[in-house]
Motif scaffolding. Structure first.
Motif: not given
Length: 356
Positions: A256-260
């Motif tokens: 899970t990315t920070e952008e998501e």
């Protein structure tokens, strides 16, 4: 389990005290009487545990056995004790004489460390020369604890113990014979197998050769059986571990990315005017980052596709179909506020219809 713990505690006590015990009487009081207590019998009740029990032999009066355990007014077990330093092999003849003068079916010869239980399998009211059950209390196995429990006051059943005694005795004797044959195969043992595989005459030279071959064959067979059991157990354990880690391994591939998460926070900021925050839940997958109503897969609010160079917000129509909208930046999600709120209205209206 309680009896096993009690026997273990007694074994530890014996280990600590035995070097300080010098007499037979001390052995009785420190080792044997506690063992009788563990079996549930009251050593202070002379109607249950009788010390110096009279076992007159013919014209010879005043013969006494160290203890007799009574049940319903009848002796069920006579016990002859020796100093813990003494070997028991020389004393079973004394117990043999006492056995046939009483009505008991069981006799115990012990030095407080080794215990040997006898009965009359071979001739009624005549004690067998060999015990049907024996153990060293300082080296107890679980199977021995199971057999000891059968002599507990709460479980004592003469017929059940006698029925089991035959199996115990002869199984033990057979195991002993097998061990001896493996260590040093006898002539008849070697002949049995050589005669099945060798067509020629069993001369002395052939028998000498087969003595070595039979010993090796048995040891290899045992080794292979043990390895097969170990491999089967290891394979079963590996399969179990694989099943246990399979799902976590799949999950571990999802990052899970920070952008998501930033996209999720924007969606929450839009929808919180109609929904409590706790009803808006994200669930990441390998294909997309999903945002759900009430953590329900059947109620997707939207999906984010942010893993490639082209990014999308997938809106959900009334048929649960995706309508993908390209995003230049993550903030572009704000442009679709009305669409997201419409999806919430749709789910809420469906919920109200069901309720009504």
């Amino acid at each position: 389990m309680e009896l096993q713990n009690q026997l273990k505690a007694l074994a530890e006590k014996i280990g600590q005290l035995k070097d300080k015990i010098d007499t037979e009487e001390s052995t009785k009081h420190a080792f044997v009487l506690p063992f009788i207590n563990l079996l549930g019998y009251d050593t202070f009740n002379p109607l249950e545990v009788v010390p110096e029990f009279t076992a007159d032999i013919g014209l010879k009066k005043g013969e006494k056995v160290d203890y007799a355990i009574f049940q319903n007014g009848q002796p069920i077990l006579i016990i002859e004790c020796k100093n813990w330093k003494e070997k028991l092999n020389a004393h079973n003849s004394q117990l043999f004489r006492y056995f046939h003068t009483t009505k008991t079916r069981f006799a115990l010869l012990t030095n407080g460390v080794e215990y040997r239980f006898y009965t009359d399998l071979e001739a009624t009211n005549k004690m067998d020369e060999r015990p049907f059950f024996e153990f060293d209390i300082t080296q107890l196995k679980e199977s021995a604890v199971h057999e000891i429990a059968k002599f507990h006051k709460s479980k004592f059943d003469i017929e059940k113990i006698v029925d089991n005694a035959s199996s115990l005795k002869y199984t033990k004797e057979i195991k002993k014979v097998i061990a001896e044959e493996l260590l040093s195969p006898s002539y008849h043992f070697v002949k049995l197998f050589a005669g099945k595989v060798y067509a020629g005459r069993l001369t002395e030279k052939v028998m000498t050769e087969f003595t070595d071959l039979v010993g090796k064959a048995f040891l290899q067979t045992i080794s292979e059986k043990v390895n097969d059991r170990l491999n089967a157990a290891l394979n079963k354990e590996s399969e179990k571990q694989l099943e246990e880690v399979q799902e976590p391994e799949m999950i571990s591939k999802i990052i899970t990315t920070e952008e998501e998460l930033e996209g999720y926070r924007i969606v929450v900021a839009i929808l919180r005017r109609k929904l409590p925050i706790e009803r808006i839940v994200h669930r990441d997958t390998q294909s997309y980052f999903g945002i759900l109503l009430d953590n329900n897969n059947r109620k997707p609010l939207c999906r984010l596709y942010l893993g490639s160079s082209t990014k999308y917000l997938a809106l959900i129509d009334e048929n649960k179909q995706e309508i993908r909208k390209p995003l230049q930046t993550i903030d572009d999600i704000y442009q679709f506020e009305k669409n997201l709120l419409k999806t919430v209205d749709y789910y809420e209206s469906k919920s109200n219809m069901v309720t009504n």
